[in-house]
Scaffold this motif. Structure first.
Motif, PDB file in Angstrom:
ATOM      1  N   GLY A  99      -5.149  -0.652  -2.277  1.00 49.53           N
ATOM      2  CA  GLY A  99      -4.550  -1.542  -3.228  1.00 49.53           C
ATOM      3  C   GLY A  99      -4.011  -2.762  -2.853  1.00 49.53           C
ATOM      4  O   GLY A  99      -3.356  -3.518  -3.402  1.00 49.53           O
ATOM      5  N   ALA A 100      -4.411  -2.816  -1.610  1.00 49.07           N
ATOM      6  CA  ALA A 100      -3.688  -4.142  -1.002  1.00 49.07           C
ATOM      7  C   ALA A 100      -4.451  -5.490  -1.456  1.00 49.07           C
ATOM      8  O   ALA A 100      -5.653  -5.601  -1.592  1.00 49.07           O
ATOM      9  CB  ALA A 100      -3.898  -4.257   0.620  1.00 49.07           C
ATOM     10  N   GLY A 101      -3.588  -6.663  -1.826  1.00 46.97           N
ATOM     11  CA  GLY A 101      -4.387  -7.870  -1.997  1.00 46.97           C
ATOM     12  C   GLY A 101      -4.899  -8.536  -1.063  1.00 46.97           C
ATOM     13  O   GLY A 101      -5.464  -9.410  -0.952  1.00 46.97           O
ATOM     14  N   HIS A 134       0.882 -13.715   5.813  1.00 45.96           N
ATOM     15  CA  HIS A 134       1.919 -14.220   4.810  1.00 45.96           C
ATOM     16  C   HIS A 134       2.026 -12.965   3.926  1.00 45.96           C
ATOM     17  O   HIS A 134       1.091 -12.435   3.317  1.00 45.96           O
ATOM     18  CB  HIS A 134       1.582 -15.452   4.336  1.00 45.96           C
ATOM     19  N   ASP A 135       3.330 -12.508   3.712  1.00 42.71           N
ATOM     20  CA  ASP A 135       3.647 -11.620   2.853  1.00 42.71           C
ATOM     21  C   ASP A 135       3.213 -10.025   2.946  1.00 42.71           C
ATOM     22  O   ASP A 135       3.146  -9.020   2.174  1.00 42.71           O
ATOM     23  CB  ASP A 135       3.390 -11.716   1.328  1.00 42.71           C
ATOM     24  N   ALA A 136       2.790  -9.825   4.348  1.00 44.61           N
ATOM     25  CA  ALA A 136       2.450  -8.405   4.780  1.00 44.61           C
ATOM     26  C   ALA A 136       3.736  -7.592   4.652  1.00 44.61           C
ATOM     27  O   ALA A 136       4.626  -8.155   5.057  1.00 44.61           O
ATOM     28  CB  ALA A 136       1.757  -8.465   5.891  1.00 44.61           C
ATOM     29  N   THR A 137       3.417  -6.342   4.302  1.00 44.18           N
ATOM     30  CA  THR A 137       4.700  -5.511   4.396  1.00 44.18           C
ATOM     31  C   THR A 137       4.355  -4.079   4.845  1.00 44.18           C
ATOM     32  O   THR A 137       5.408  -3.285   4.991  1.00 44.18           O
ATOM     33  CB  THR A 137       4.878  -5.120   2.801  1.00 44.18           C
ATOM     34  N   ASP A 161       0.704  -7.876  -0.655  1.00 41.30           N
ATOM     35  CA  ASP A 161       0.310  -8.092  -1.991  1.00 41.30           C
ATOM     36  C   ASP A 161      -0.308  -6.994  -2.678  1.00 41.30           C
ATOM     37  O   ASP A 161      -1.359  -6.977  -3.188  1.00 41.30           O
ATOM     38  CB  ASP A 161      -0.575  -9.194  -1.986  1.00 41.30           C
ATOM     39  N   TYR A 162       0.364  -5.945  -2.584  1.00 44.37           N
ATOM     40  CA  TYR A 162       0.047  -4.708  -3.254  1.00 44.37           C
ATOM     41  C   TYR A 162       0.158  -4.800  -4.620  1.00 44.37           C
ATOM     42  O   TYR A 162       0.862  -5.492  -5.362  1.00 44.37           O
ATOM     43  CB  TYR A 162       0.640  -3.494  -2.848  1.00 44.37           C
TER      44      TYR A 162
END
Length: 195
Positions: A99-101, A134-137, A161-162
């Motif tokens: 589900g990662a964007g 960028h915005d990786a979690t 970006d989930y």
């Protein structure tokens, strides 16, 4: 210029210690040696996070789904003894269930430990870009050793970006009707096409 050093033999003074003094000295020596023991090794997620923080990005945490994908990728590369992003299929297909964007993958072989592998990725422009996604979690890292050559293969999956779960209540979704377009007069007709 060379210099010579003279050493004098040291003879410790004779000390009359009591039992309590001996215990205190033993405890002090034990404390000193315990503080010299190596610290717990940082996890791959912590090492990647430290690098990301130095470059203005957020920390990442380990993710079981990404670890599974990395483990499968590393094992497949080791089994076939080949460095290939597509050894198990296209990356987009493998990462889609998370589900990662946004997501990226780094692979490598050769080094037997993660700090050396991470440094190799940091030194490579494309791999470095993936580390700083960028915005990786979330991140998953795994390695596997080839039984044929003994090479260690590494895979890192990093994502962010989930997507949020879709709202199941259709009344809460705002429906916007597009405005009806008015037909415009044909200004120029060329090969029966109105322009």
């Amino acid at each position: 210029m060379l210099s010579s050093l003279a050493f004098k033999e040291f003879t410790p003074p004779q000390i009359d210690m009591k039992h309590d003094d001996t215990i205190a000295i033993v405890l002090a020596v034990a404390f000193i040696f315990s503080s010299l023991a190596p610290a717990r090794a940082a996890s791959p997620a912590e090492m990647i996070s430290d690098f990301r923080l130095q470059h203005g990005e957020h920390r990442v945490s380990t993710d079981p789904a990404l670890i599974r994908i990395a483990r499968e990728q590393a094992a497949a590369m080791a089994a076939k003894d080949t460095l290939d992003h597509d050894v198990l299929g296209r990356f987009s297909v493998r990462i889609s269930p998370t589900g990662a964007g946004r997501a990226a993958e780094n692979i490598a072989y050769g080094y037997d430990n993660f700090p050396k592998t991470l440094n190799q990725w940091i030194e490579s422009t494309g791999h470095r870009k993936n580390l700083l996604l960028h915005d990786a979690t979330r991140v998953g890292v795994a390695s596997a050793k080839s039984s044929a050559t003994g090479r260690t293969y590494w895979a890192m999956e990093i994502a962010g970006d989930y997507r949020r779960p879709k709202d199941r209540n259709p009344k809460s979704v705002a429906m916007v009707k597009p405005k009806a377009s008015r037909p415009q007069a044909c200004r120029l007709r060329l090969l029966n096409i109105c322009l």
